[in-house]
Design an enzyme around this catalytic site. Sequence first.
Site, mmCIF file in Angstrom:
data_model
loop_
_atom_site.group_PDB
_atom_site.id
_atom_site.type_symbol
_atom_site.label_atom_id
_atom_site.label_comp_id
_atom_site.label_asym_id
_atom_site.label_seq_id
_atom_site.Cartn_x
_atom_site.Cartn_y
_atom_site.Cartn_z
ATOM 1 N N PRO A 2 41.328 -44.613 -19.700
ATOM 2 C CA PRO A 2 41.626 -43.612 -18.701
ATOM 3 C C PRO A 2 42.903 -42.801 -18.927
ATOM 4 C CG PRO A 2 41.360 -45.813 -17.761
ATOM 5 C CD PRO A 2 41.604 -45.953 -19.209
ATOM 6 N N GLU A 3 42.751 -41.499 -19.109
ATOM 7 C CA GLU A 3 43.841 -40.539 -19.062
ATOM 8 C C GLU A 3 43.606 -39.666 -17.833
ATOM 9 O OE1 GLU A 3 44.515 -38.670 -22.889
ATOM 10 O OE2 GLU A 3 43.806 -40.447 -23.932
ATOM 11 N N LYS A 59 48.163 -40.632 -14.281
ATOM 12 C CA LYS A 59 47.200 -41.713 -14.517
ATOM 13 C C LYS A 59 47.117 -42.629 -13.301
ATOM 14 C CE LYS A 59 48.141 -41.458 -19.435
ATOM 15 N NZ LYS A 59 48.867 -42.046 -20.582
ATOM 16 N N ARG A 258 51.096 -45.066 -31.988
ATOM 17 C CA ARG A 258 49.690 -44.912 -31.628
ATOM 18 C C ARG A 258 48.901 -44.310 -32.781
ATOM 19 N NH1 ARG A 258 49.258 -45.246 -26.248
ATOM 20 N NH2 ARG A 258 47.236 -46.043 -26.839
#
Length: 271
Positions: A2-3, A59, A258
């Site tokens: 989820p973003e 978020k 990342r």
Amino acid sequence: MPELAEVEYYRKLWDVGVGTRVLRVALHADKRPLRGLDPKAVITALTGSTLLGSEAQAKQMLFCFGRRGKPTAWLGIHLGMTGHLRVEPSSFTPEKHDHLVFWQAGRALVFTDPRQFGRIRFDEGGSPPLWWTTLPPAVTSPEFTVDRLRAFVARRKKSTIKGALLMQEFFPGVGNWMADEILWRARLNPQRHSGNLTPAESKTLWHESRAVCRIALETVGVDFKDPPAGWFFHVRWSPKGSCPRCRQPIKTATVAGRTTRWCPKCQPENR
DNA sequence: CGAGATGTTCGGCT
DNA sequence: AAGCCGAACATCTC
């Protein structure tokens, strides 16, 4: 998963329960997502209350509960890496990763998070909690100005641009795939340092940040459908993808901790 | 079986 | 001293 836009989508899934009383609450008080919240306080405040409405920002989600139409309690949900919301029939029985369940007449509202990086917040009172009202301005808002962005990247000069985009204090809601999308559209190499951006590049970064957030909310945020054809999104899930613009094979590296993918031709290193 | 996963936080280092 | 980096968190999937 989820973003920004996925969070908005999941928030709306619970809209079917707005205006309806909560008959029963179940939670996994000893698991990580509850973060030591007092289970009795949550259950006492919410059982018998009505779900009045919800909002999403960045978020985070905020669910408002109340009695006789007046807000009395606020539930925050952050979905972490693997959290999601869903709706089940009222015969639903919670399983291992269903950390929070609200039963209403005819349905159950469920928060699930296998990896447990998500977080529940809870506050009582008549107005939204401080942690909610002090979130930074949305990327799509008028307060998100190019001048503020220039000042921010100048201050974070030792950080890569990828790292800067992941900083929630300035780009609330932007996560790993959105950051890669923004950089690809802005033709900026993820490994470049924030401090080296020219004024024109900062303006492009500002413009594309807003475009990606806005369009993601209009697509993924509405019904979880993919972003438009031609987006980097569609090729960035595999190291073997190729650039939607120039067909060049994309590159993969760890940037700012990342997995990051970009087009070496459209996003050259130039220092 | 090992590696890696759309996120945050904390401790350590510069 | 601010700010960056890597590790840790807990579980599942490829």
